[in-house]
Scaffold this motif. Structure first.
Motif, PDB file in Angstrom:
ATOM      1  N   GLY A   1       0.801  -1.217   0.000  1.00 34.56           N
ATOM      2  CA  GLY A   1       0.000   0.000   0.000  1.00 34.56           C
ATOM      3  C   GLY A   1       0.832   1.265   0.000  1.00 34.56           C
ATOM      4  N   GLN A   2       2.019   1.205   0.608  1.00 36.88           N
ATOM      5  CA  GLN A   2       2.885   2.380   0.663  1.00 36.88           C
ATOM      6  C   GLN A   2       4.163   2.197  -0.157  1.00 36.88           C
ATOM      7  OE1 GLN A   2       2.471   5.288   1.473  1.00 36.88           O
ATOM      8  NE2 GLN A   2       1.238   5.597   3.309  1.00 36.88           N
ATOM      9  N   LEU A   3       4.213   1.175  -1.013  1.00 37.24           N
ATOM     10  CA  LEU A   3       5.450   0.915  -1.756  1.00 37.24           C
ATOM     11  C   LEU A   3       5.867   2.102  -2.616  1.00 37.24           C
ATOM     12  CD1 LEU A   3       7.613  -1.239  -2.374  1.00 37.24           C
ATOM     13  CD2 LEU A   3       6.233  -1.883  -4.371  1.00 37.24           C
TER      14      LEU A   3
ATOM     15  N   LEU B   1       1.292   7.342 -13.372  1.00 39.83           N
ATOM     16  CA  LEU B   1       0.528   6.101 -13.463  1.00 39.83           C
ATOM     17  C   LEU B   1       1.403   4.993 -14.050  1.00 39.83           C
ATOM     18  CD1 LEU B   1      -2.117   4.590 -13.117  1.00 39.83           C
ATOM     19  CD2 LEU B   1      -2.845   5.466 -15.356  1.00 39.83           C
ATOM     20  N   LEU B   2       2.214   5.351 -15.036  1.00 37.10           N
ATOM     21  CA  LEU B   2       3.124   4.375 -15.628  1.00 37.10           C
ATOM     22  C   LEU B   2       4.148   3.895 -14.601  1.00 37.10           C
ATOM     23  CD1 LEU B   2       4.275   2.814 -18.033  1.00 37.10           C
ATOM     24  CD2 LEU B   2       5.590   4.869 -18.644  1.00 37.10           C
ATOM     25  N   GLY B   3       4.738   4.832 -13.874  1.00 36.78           N
ATOM     26  CA  GLY B   3       5.723   4.462 -12.868  1.00 36.78           C
ATOM     27  C   GLY B   3       5.116   3.591 -11.783  1.00 36.78           C
ATOM     28  N   SER B   4       3.937   3.958 -11.306  1.00 35.72           N
ATOM     29  CA  SER B   4       3.258   3.148 -10.302  1.00 35.72           C
ATOM     30  C   SER B   4       2.962   1.749 -10.841  1.00 35.72           C
ATOM     31  CB  SER B   4       1.949   3.816  -9.871  1.00 35.72           C
ATOM     32  OG  SER B   4       2.187   5.040  -9.212  1.00 35.72           O
ATOM     33  N   GLY B   5       2.607   1.682 -12.110  1.00 33.16           N
ATOM     34  CA  GLY B   5       2.352   0.380 -12.716  1.00 33.16           C
ATOM     35  C   GLY B   5       3.586  -0.487 -12.755  1.00 33.16           C
ATOM     36  N   VAL B   6       4.739   0.125 -13.007  1.00 33.22           N
ATOM     37  CA  VAL B   6       5.995  -0.641 -13.009  1.00 33.22           C
ATOM     38  C   VAL B   6       6.307  -1.164 -11.604  1.00 33.22           C
ATOM     39  CG1 VAL B   6       8.490  -0.469 -13.349  1.00 33.22           C
ATOM     40  CG2 VAL B   6       6.926   0.548 -15.025  1.00 33.22           C
ATOM     41  N   TRP B   7       6.122  -0.303 -10.583  1.00 36.83           N
ATOM     42  CA  TRP B   7       6.333  -0.761  -9.205  1.00 36.83           C
ATOM     43  C   TRP B   7       5.366  -1.900  -8.873  1.00 36.83           C
ATOM     44  CZ3 TRP B   7      10.011   0.817  -5.632  1.00 36.83           C
ATOM     45  CH2 TRP B   7      10.794   1.912  -6.007  1.00 36.83           C
ATOM     46  N   ALA B   8       4.116  -1.784  -9.308  1.00 35.74           N
ATOM     47  CA  ALA B   8       3.116  -2.829  -9.043  1.00 35.74           C
ATOM     48  C   ALA B   8       3.509  -4.133  -9.727  1.00 35.74           C
ATOM     49  CB  ALA B   8       1.742  -2.366  -9.521  1.00 35.74           C
ATOM     50  N   LEU B   9       3.961  -4.026 -10.969  1.00 34.90           N
ATOM     51  CA  LEU B   9       4.365  -5.217 -11.708  1.00 34.90           C
ATOM     52  C   LEU B   9       5.572  -5.878 -11.053  1.00 34.90           C
ATOM     53  CD1 LEU B   9       3.957  -7.014 -14.201  1.00 34.90           C
ATOM     54  CD2 LEU B   9       5.460  -5.449 -15.472  1.00 34.90           C
ATOM     55  N   GLY B  10       6.541  -5.061 -10.637  1.00 29.02           N
ATOM     56  CA  GLY B  10       7.718  -5.608  -9.972  1.00 29.02           C
ATOM     57  C   GLY B  10       7.377  -6.299  -8.670  1.00 29.02           C
TER      58      GLY B  10
ATOM     59  N   ILE C   1       6.402 -11.492  -5.623  1.00 22.40           N
ATOM     60  CA  ILE C   1       5.516 -12.404  -4.893  1.00 22.40           C
ATOM     61  C   ILE C   1       5.403 -13.725  -5.643  1.00 22.40           C
ATOM     62  CG2 ILE C   1       3.142 -12.804  -4.150  1.00 22.40           C
ATOM     63  CD1 ILE C   1       2.915  -9.835  -3.572  1.00 22.40           C
ATOM     64  N   TRP C   2       5.224 -13.647  -6.953  1.00 20.65           N
ATOM     65  CA  TRP C   2       5.081 -14.872  -7.739  1.00 20.65           C
ATOM     66  C   TRP C   2       6.360 -15.699  -7.720  1.00 20.65           C
ATOM     67  CZ3 TRP C   2       7.469 -16.711 -12.238  1.00 20.65           C
ATOM     68  CH2 TRP C   2       6.890 -17.872 -12.780  1.00 20.65           C
ATOM     69  N   LEU C   3       7.509 -15.065  -7.817  1.00 20.55           N
ATOM     70  CA  LEU C   3       8.776 -15.798  -7.816  1.00 20.55           C
ATOM     71  C   LEU C   3       8.993 -16.552  -6.513  1.00 20.55           C
ATOM     72  CD1 LEU C   3      11.167 -13.231  -9.557  1.00 20.55           C
ATOM     73  CD2 LEU C   3      10.421 -15.449 -10.452  1.00 20.55           C
TER      74      LEU C   3
ATOM     75  N   GLY D   1      -1.358  -8.400  -4.657  1.00 20.28           N
ATOM     76  CA  GLY D   1      -0.300  -7.497  -4.207  1.00 20.28           C
ATOM     77  C   GLY D   1      -0.050  -6.369  -5.186  1.00 20.28           C
ATOM     78  N   GLY D   2      -0.023  -6.690  -6.470  1.00 18.49           N
ATOM     79  CA  GLY D   2       0.194  -5.663  -7.475  1.00 18.49           C
ATOM     80  C   GLY D   2      -0.924  -4.633  -7.511  1.00 18.49           C
ATOM     81  N   LEU D   3      -2.157  -5.086  -7.364  1.00 20.98           N
ATOM     82  CA  LEU D   3      -3.290  -4.157  -7.366  1.00 20.98           C
ATOM     83  C   LEU D   3      -3.261  -3.237  -6.151  1.00 20.98           C
ATOM     84  CD1 LEU D   3      -6.172  -6.490  -8.617  1.00 20.98           C
ATOM     85  CD2 LEU D   3      -5.075  -4.611  -9.876  1.00 20.98           C
ATOM     86  N   VAL D   4      -2.841  -3.758  -5.008  1.00 21.98           N
ATOM     87  CA  VAL D   4      -2.725  -2.899  -3.830  1.00 21.98           C
ATOM     88  C   VAL D   4      -1.672  -1.821  -4.065  1.00 21.98           C
ATOM     89  CG1 VAL D   4      -2.093  -2.822  -1.384  1.00 21.98           C
ATOM     90  CG2 VAL D   4      -3.582  -4.632  -2.220  1.00 21.98           C
TER      91      VAL D   4
END
Length: 219
Positions: free
Chosen positions: A28-30, A69-78, A83-85, A96-99
């Motif tokens: 949430g605060q990443l 929004l793009l930058g936040s999306g990259v952080w979410a994807l990372g 988590i998946w790894l 986790g990515g959506l949060v």
């Protein structure tokens, strides 16, 4: 918005395949973890401008890597990828990515126009920081409605569960009170950035404590 960013984490934690509550608080605060971390090295920048908004003196003029929004999306994807790894839990990774991504959407409500889509104009923000009578109750409603939902959907599995919840509530209220009513920072200096990072970390640790003492009711 400060503690309001933890609301999506508490709601998301009630999904059976969600990551732990502490990790979701980090999610949430990443974006702000990233922002203050990058600001320490001069990669993103802000300054203190008294009166920038009624509630907040931060002039957030340079934050393309975290608060676009793009930058936040990259952080979410990372974050989702990590988590998946580590877990191979696709649903948990998506949650986790959506949060993480929810941070940008909640900031859009309160920020002055300083958010971007991809790091360049147009600048976006509905500016509720200029409307304290709306922004303050809204943040408290978001946060504590989400906490109530989490408590309703979970049950205690440890004697310290009530203590953990009380500690979390006290910390959230204390952090938000300091944010709203504490003295305004005089400069965008290292001490301020480190203090913010510590506050995010302490809140996440407290949430992890809560998460270890409760489980879903149907689990």
């Amino acid at each position: 918005m400060f503690i309001g960013h933890f609301a999506p984490a508490m709601v998301a934690a009630t999904h059976p395949k969600a990551p732990g509550l502490g990790l979701l608080f980090v999610a949430g605060q990443l974006v702000d973890f990233g922002f203050f971390g990058l600001a320490l090295f001069g990669i993103e920048n802000f300054r203190i401008t008294p009166g920038m908004t009624v509630m907040n003196p931060l002039d957030l003029y340079d934050m393309p890597y975290t608060h676009s929004l793009l930058g936040s999306g990259v952080w979410a994807l990372g974050f989702a990828l990590l988590i998946w790894l580590f877990t191979r839990n696709k649903t948990g990774a998506l949650i986790g990515g959506l949060v993480v991504l929810s941070h940008w959407l909640l900031d859009l409500l309160v920020h002055a126009p300083d958010l971007t889509l991809a790091g360049s104009p147009p600048s976006l923000g509905f500016g509720l920081w200029n409307q304290p009578a709306i922004a303050m109750p809204l943040e408290l409603i978001f946060t504590f409605s989400a906490l109530a939902f989490f408590v309703f959907r979970t049950r205690s599995i440890a004697p310290r569960s009530k203590l953990a919840l009380v500690l979390l509530v006290i910390l959230l209220l204390a952090f938000q009170a300091s944010n709203w009513f504490g003295p305004e920072p005089e400069a965008a200096d290292t001490a301020m950035m480190i203090t913010a990072l510590i506050a995010f970390a302490v809140a996440s640790a407290s949430a992890a404590f809560v998460g270890r003492t409760r489980t879903l009711k149907h689990a």
